[in-house]
Enzyme design. Structure first.
Site, PDB file in Angstrom:
ATOM      1  N   ASP A 262       0.825  -1.154   0.010  1.00  0.00           N
ATOM      2  CA  ASP A 262      -0.008   0.034   0.086  1.00  0.00           C
ATOM      3  C   ASP A 262       0.966   1.149   0.087  1.00  0.00           C
ATOM      4  O   ASP A 262       2.102   1.140   0.115  1.00  0.00           O
ATOM      5  CB  ASP A 262      -1.096  -0.026   1.188  1.00  0.00           C
ATOM      6  CG  ASP A 262      -2.115   0.925   0.870  1.00  0.00           C
ATOM      7  OD1 ASP A 262      -2.195   1.504  -0.020  1.00  0.00           O
ATOM      8  OD2 ASP A 262      -3.107   0.844   1.556  1.00  0.00           O
TER       9      ASP A 262
HETATM   10  C1  NOJ Z   1      -3.913   3.944   0.111  1.00  0.00           C
HETATM   11  C2  NOJ Z   1      -5.170   3.089   0.268  1.00  0.00           C
HETATM   12  O1  NOJ Z   1      -5.324   2.114   1.636  1.00  0.00           O
HETATM   13  C3  NOJ Z   1      -5.352   2.138  -0.714  1.00  0.00           C
HETATM   14  O2  NOJ Z   1      -6.701   1.423  -0.620  1.00  0.00           O
HETATM   15  C4  NOJ Z   1      -5.140   2.575  -2.019  1.00  0.00           C
HETATM   16  O3  NOJ Z   1      -5.528   1.539  -3.093  1.00  0.00           O
HETATM   17  C5  NOJ Z   1      -4.004   3.351  -2.287  1.00  0.00           C
HETATM   18  N1  NOJ Z   1      -3.818   4.214  -1.021  1.00  0.00           N
HETATM   19  C6  NOJ Z   1      -3.835   3.825  -3.603  1.00  0.00           C
HETATM   20  O4  NOJ Z   1      -4.394   4.999  -3.679  1.00  0.00           O
END
Ligand code: NOJ
Length: 719
Positions: A262
Site C-alpha cells: 500500500d
Molecule cells: C491507500 C489506500 O489504503 C489504498 O486502498 C489505495 O489503493 C492506495 N492508497 C492507492 O491509492
C-alpha cells in the site's frame, strides 16, 4: 528460452528493481531539469524514474499516453509501464459505495456496475484497479466501512467475485477491461477502536473464520494482484508479517501473482518501529514477497546492496521481476502498451445513457427502507412537497472514492422529485448545514414554514462524503451539526415527513427512529442517486435492499455484528425485560437498532411451511430446505430470501446465526413461490482450536427470512 526469460536476461539489476516500483504520475510530468518536490523527497534520480515499472494517480488519458510514449522512447528493454488507479465505485459515472452495493445482495448488479467502471476507466488509460476491497468490518466508527460490502464474509465474497468478473470482462488483456487487486490483506477492518491504521489483534481462528475467506474468494475468482494492509496484525505489520505473506498467501493458498505494497507502507515500517531504517524496511518487505513498492524508495536505494551483501539472491530478485513481467504480459501490454486508451471513446462512454441506467438501478436496489409506518410511498397526486435539509439539493452524494465523478453531474433528491411531480409542486430549503461545527440555525424558520405548508416533507440528512473513507473515522455516529434539532422541528411541523439519509457508514439514528414515520437510507448512491431516491419515495421503484452492516443504537454498542458467538449469559430475544447478570447493557439494548439483513419493502412478504428433505445429513450428502414465500400485497417487489444456520453445540463457541445462502427473487402482486436451498456439510464447517477447517457431528437448526421475520426449522443432525 521464452520471450520473458530472454527479456529478463538482458536487464540490469537497476532495470529489474525499477520493475518493482510504483510512483505517482506527477513525478513524471514535473520538469526534472532540476530535481525538486516529491522526487527529491524520495531521493530518486532521473535514471530511477526512467526504470520505473508502474504508475498511479494520473489525471488524464493524455498524461498516460505521454508518460508511456516518453518511457518507451528511452527504455532499452521496451517494457511498458502499467497504470493503476483506485476505481472503487465507478469512474466518471459513479455507482453506490461498496457498503451500499452489499445491501443489494445482488452479484449481477455488482458485476454490471464493475463493467461500467471498467469500460470508462480502460478508455481513460487505466490498466489495473485497486479493488475489490474485502476487509471484514464490525465497527461503524471506522471510515473505511464504506469501501467494504459489510459484516458478512459469504456476502462479501460473492459480491467481490462478481466485481472481479465485471472488471476482467472477457479478458484483462483486452481494452475495455481492467485487472483487479484485492485489498487490504489482512484484517485491516479490525482496527482497534475503529481508528484507521490502528493495530489489529485477532486470534488466528477468528482471522480464518471471519476475515480471510473473502480475500481467498477473490483469488479463487482470479484476482491477479494482492495489496497487504497498513495495519499491524497481532504485532507485525502485514507487509512484514511472514505468517500472512509467506505461510498463508504464498504457500497455503499458492498465490503466484503480484503483491504490491500500500501507499508508502514499506516506509511506514519505520514509524511502526519494526525497522530501524529504510534498508531494514526494504529487507522485511522483500523477504515477505512484496513485489512492488508503492511510493516509498527502499527498493531503489537498498535492494541492490542487499543482493550484493548476500541477504537476497539474484534468483529471488528475478522471481519477483518475473511475476511483474508475466502480469504485464497477461495484460497484453507488450502488444498494446496503450491498452486501447482513447480520449474520444472515453468521452462517449462517460455518463452515457446505458451507464446511467445501470448505476440508477444499482442505487435503487442498494437503498434500504429502514422504517415505514405507512407514509411511503408518497402519492404523485400531492400538490406540494417540501424537500428539506442539507442534502435536499446536495450534489455531493457520490461518496469518498469518486475522484473522477463530478459532483455537479450528480442528480439531487430535489431534482429527482421535480422530474416526477413537476417544478411547481416542489420547494426546497436547507434548514442547516451538515458539518460538526455548524451551529447556525437561522434557516430553521424557513424550513419549518415550508414543512407546515406542504402535503408531505422529504427530509434529507446525513454526513458529508468526506466523513467516511480513508482516514475519516468518527467517535460519534449521530448526524453532525444541527440536523437532529432540525428533524425535531420539521417533523413536529409536518408529521408526514420521510427522512432520506446519505451516509458512508451505519449511523446512530435512534432519535429519528423514534420520531420519523419513515427512514430510507440511500448511502452514497452516485450519479443517479437523486433520481433513484425520488423513484423509491414515490413508489416508481419498490425498495428491496437489506442491510449489509448493522445499525447500532449508539456508538457504545460498537463493534456490533449479527453473526457473533454466543456468551454463557445471553440476553434472549424472548426475555427483553429480564434484568441482571446477563450479557447486556443497563442503558441500551443488546441487539442493534437495525440488524444485518433488515430492510422493508412496499410489498409484504410472508414466509411459511419450512420443510427439510431429511433430518440427517451425511458428509457426502445434502439436505434440501424449502420455504413458501408469498407477496401478500398488491405491489410487485423483490425479496432477498436469506438462509441462516446455527450449530447448536460445537467444540468452540459458534455464532448465534450465520448466513449460508441467499437468493433475490422478483414477485408479482399476490404471487407465491417455493424457494429451495441445498445444504451440504461444507456449509457447516468452521475453524477449530487445532486450526482445522472442519464440521462436527451434531444438531443444527436453520432459519429462513430476514431480520424482521424468520421461520425456524426443526433441528437436523450431521452424522
Ligand atoms: C491507500 C489506500 O489504503 C489504498 O486502498 C489505495 O489503493 C492506495 N492508497 C492507492 O491509492
Amino acid at each position: 528460452m521464452d520471450r520473458l526469460e530472454k527479456l529478463l536476461s538482458q536487464m540490469s539489476v537497476h532495470d529489474k528493481i525499477g520493475q518493482l516500483t510504483q510512483y505517482n504520475a506527477m513525478l513524471f510530468t514535473e520538469t526534472s531539469a532540476e530535481i525538486t518536490g516529491p522526487q527529491q523527497k524520495l531521493g530518486l534520480t532521473d535514471e530511477d524514474l526512467a526504470a520505473v515499472g508502474s504508475v498511479l494517480n494520473f489525471s488524464s488519458v493524455q498524461e498516460v499516453k505521454d508518460i508511456q510514449t516518453a518511457h518507451l522512447q528511452n527504455d532499452p528493454n521496451q517494457i511498458p509501464i502499467v497504470f493503476m488507479m483506485d476505481v472503487i465505485h465507478g469512474y466518471r459515472t459513479v455507482y453506490p459505495i461498496p457498503l451500499a452495493l452489499g445491501c443489494s445482495f445482488d452479484p449481477q448488479i455488482a458485476e454490471e456496475c464493475s463493467r461500467v467502471a471498467a469500460r470508462e476507466a480502460s478508455a481513460d488509460g487505466v490498466h489495473v484497479t485497486f479493488t475489490p476491497m474485502v476487509d471484514y468490518v464490525r465497527d461503524a466508527r471506522w471510515g473505511r466501512v464504506m469501501e467494504t460490502c459489510g459484516e458478512e464474509p459469504r456476502l462479501t465474497s460473492a459480491l467481490a467475485a462478481a466485481q472481479i468478473r465485471g472488471f476482467h470482462g472477457d479478458g484483462m488483456e483486452k481494452p475495455g477491461n481492467l485487472a483487479t487487486c484485492v485489498k487490504h490483506y489482512a484484517g485491516y477492518g479490525g482496527a482497534e477502536a475503529g481508528r484507521d491504521y490502528n493495530l489489529v489483534e485477532v486470534s488466528e481462528r477468528e482471522l480464518r473464520e471471519y476475515y480471510l475467506p473473502a480475500y481467498k474468494a477473490c483469488l479463487d475468482a482470479g484476482a491477479p494482484m494482492v495489496m497487504p494492509s497498513f495495519n499491524s496484525l497481532n504485532g507485525v505489520p502485514s507487509i512484514a508479517n511472514s505468517m500472512l505473506m509467506q505461510d498463508i498467501l504464498r504457500k497455503e493458498w499458492g498465490f503466484d501473482g503480484v503483491v504490491i505494497s500500500d501507499y508508502n507502507a514499506i516506509g511506514e515500517l519505520l514509524p511502526h518501529g519494526v525497522a530501524a531504517d529504510q534498508k531494514e524496511a526494504a529487507k522485511l518487505a522483500f523477504e515477505n514477497t512484496c513485489d512492488i513498492e508503492m511510493c516509498s524508495s527502499g527498493y531503489f536505494h537498498h535492494l541492490e546492496s542487499l543482493i550484493n551483501e548476500g541477504v537476497f539472491t539474484m534468483e529471488q530478485l528475478d522471481a519477483a521481476v518475473m511475476r511483474v513481467l508475466k502480469f504485464k504480459d497477461q495484460l497484453g501490454l507488450f502488444d498494446d502498451p496503450y491498452h486501447g486508451a482513447d480520449e474520444k471513446l472515453a468521452s462517449s462512454l462517460f455518463l452515457c445513457d446505458a451507464h446511467r441506467e445501470v448505476v440508477k438501478k444499482a442505487a435503487a436496489e442498494s437503498a434500504v427502507l429502514l422504517k415505514n409506518e405507512g407514509l411511503l410511498p408518497l402519492s404523485e397526486k400531492l400538490s406540494k412537497v417540501a424537500v428539506i435539509g442539507p442534502f435536499a439539493d446536495e450534489h455531493g452524494i457520490n461518496g469518498f472514492w469518486s475522484a473522477h465523478g463530478k459532483n455537479e453531474e450528480t442528480t439531487t433528491v430535489f431534482e429527482g422529485i421535480r422530474n416526477i411531480l413537476g417544478a411547481d409542486k416542489v420547494v426546497t430549503a436547507k434548514g442547516c448545514g451538515n458539518l460538526w461545527d455548524d451551529k447556525d440555525c437561522s434557516g430553521f424558520a424557513e424550513a419549518v414554514e415550508m414543512a407546515k405548508a406542504a402535503d408531505a416533507v422529504v427530509l434529507c440528512l446525513g454526513e458529508p462524503q468526506n466523513y467516511s473513507g480513508e482516514g475519516n473515522c468518527r467517535t460519534d455516529l449521530r448526524l453532525p451539526g444541527l440536523q437532529e434539532a432540525l428533524a425535531k422541528q420539521v417533523i413536529a411541523a409536518n408529521p408526514n415527513t420521510a427522512v432520506v439519509l446519505f451516509n458512508g457508514r451505519p449511523l446512530d439514528v435512534s432519535l429519528l427512529d423514534k420520531i420519523a414515520p419513515a427512514i430510507l437510507t440511500m448511502w452514497f448512491p452516485g450519479t443517479e442517486g437523486g433520481s433513484a431516491a425520488a423513484e423509491l419515495l414515490f413508489g416508481k421503484c419498490n425498495p428491496c435492499g437489506k442491510l449489509s452492516m448493522s445499525f447500532p443504537h449508539n456508538v457504545g454498542q460498537c463493534p456490533i455484528y449479527y453473526n457473533h458467538p454466543n456468551t454463557g449469559r445471553p440476553r434472549w430475544r424472548s426475555q427483553p425485560d429480564h434484568r441482571g447478570y446477563a450479557s447486556d447493557y443497563i442503558d441500551c439494548a443488546t441487539l442493534p437498532l437495525y440488524s444485518f439483513g433488515h430492510g422493508l419493502s412496499y410489498s409484504n412478504f410472508v414466509y411459511s411451511d419450512l420443510t427439510l428433505s431429511s433430518k440427517t445429513l451425511t458428509s457426502d450428502g445434502s439436505i434440501r430446505v424449502s420455504v413458501k414465500v408469498r407477496n401478500d400485497s398488491s405491489v410487485p417487489g423483490k425479496e432477498v430470501v436469506q438462509l441462516y444456520m446455527r450449530d447448536l453445540v460445537g467444540s468452540v463457541v459458534r455464532p448465534v446465526q450465520q448466513l449460508i445462502a441467499f437468493e433475490k427473487l422478483s414477485f408479482e402482486a399476490g404471487e407465491e413461490k417455493t424457494v429451495t436451498f441445498t445444504v451440504t456439510e461444507e456449509m457447516l464447517r468452521f475453524w477449530n482450536m487445532k486450526g482445522e477447517h472442519i464440521s462436527e457431528k451434531g444438531d443444527f437448526t436453520l432459519m429462513i427470512g430476514h431480520a424482521d421475520h424468520f421461520v425456524l426449522s426443526d433441528a437436523f443432525q450431521l452424522v
